[in-house]
Design an enzyme around this catalytic site. Sequence first.
Site, mmCIF file in Angstrom:
data_model
loop_
_atom_site.group_PDB
_atom_site.id
_atom_site.type_symbol
_atom_site.label_atom_id
_atom_site.label_comp_id
_atom_site.label_asym_id
_atom_site.label_seq_id
_atom_site.Cartn_x
_atom_site.Cartn_y
_atom_site.Cartn_z
ATOM 1 N N CYS A 42 58.426 -13.200 90.892
ATOM 2 C CA CYS A 42 58.298 -12.333 92.053
ATOM 3 C C CYS A 42 58.641 -10.899 91.647
ATOM 4 O O CYS A 42 59.690 -10.643 91.063
ATOM 5 C CB CYS A 42 59.245 -12.806 93.154
ATOM 6 S SG CYS A 42 59.234 -11.738 94.619
ATOM 7 N N CYS A 45 62.057 -9.696 93.386
ATOM 8 C CA CYS A 45 63.400 -10.164 93.050
ATOM 9 C C CYS A 45 63.514 -10.889 91.720
ATOM 10 O O CYS A 45 64.607 -11.258 91.311
ATOM 11 C CB CYS A 45 63.934 -11.056 94.164
ATOM 12 S SG CYS A 45 63.014 -12.607 94.343
ATOM 13 N N CYS A 94 63.581 -13.450 98.457
ATOM 14 C CA CYS A 94 63.539 -12.095 99.032
ATOM 15 C C CYS A 94 62.617 -11.968 100.240
ATOM 16 O O CYS A 94 62.536 -10.907 100.848
ATOM 17 C CB CYS A 94 63.165 -11.061 97.974
ATOM 18 S SG CYS A 94 61.443 -11.113 97.425
ATOM 19 N N CYS A 114 46.763 -19.152 96.281
ATOM 20 C CA CYS A 114 46.000 -17.923 96.104
ATOM 21 C C CYS A 114 46.980 -16.757 96.303
ATOM 22 O O CYS A 114 47.381 -16.464 97.425
ATOM 23 C CB CYS A 114 44.878 -17.908 97.132
ATOM 24 S SG CYS A 114 43.635 -16.658 96.870
#
Length: 125
Positions: A42, A45, A94, A114
């Site tokens: 991510c 985070c 997050c 996706c």
Amino acid sequence: MNNNDWKNKLTPEEFAVMREGATEAPFSGEYVHTKEEGMYVCKGCGTELFKSDAKFDSGTGWPSFDEPTNLENVELISDNSHGMHRTEVVCRKCGAHLGHVFDDGPTATGKRYCINSVCLDLKEK
């Protein structure tokens, strides 16, 4: 983090997608055609989300994966926006909007996560 903190950390496009639920234009993302090995994390985070070996070419214009690295790292939320029923994928740590998951994947999982490229960083092996 509050919205001002996120605006300082992210580009305007990243903020629109990750914090406001927008979608990047198809075939515009950095990782649509990427074949490098590693871990997709991510961008907000650093939470591990998808291994590169779970990625496949769906032809949809967004990076697609058949399963997350750990289901505990994502949250799946019912999304009835835009006149359709979908399942939103959110980073559990997050709260970043990542994309959607569909039940039309080509592998044994039957899933197609996706995911918007702007939500991801690839930590190469």
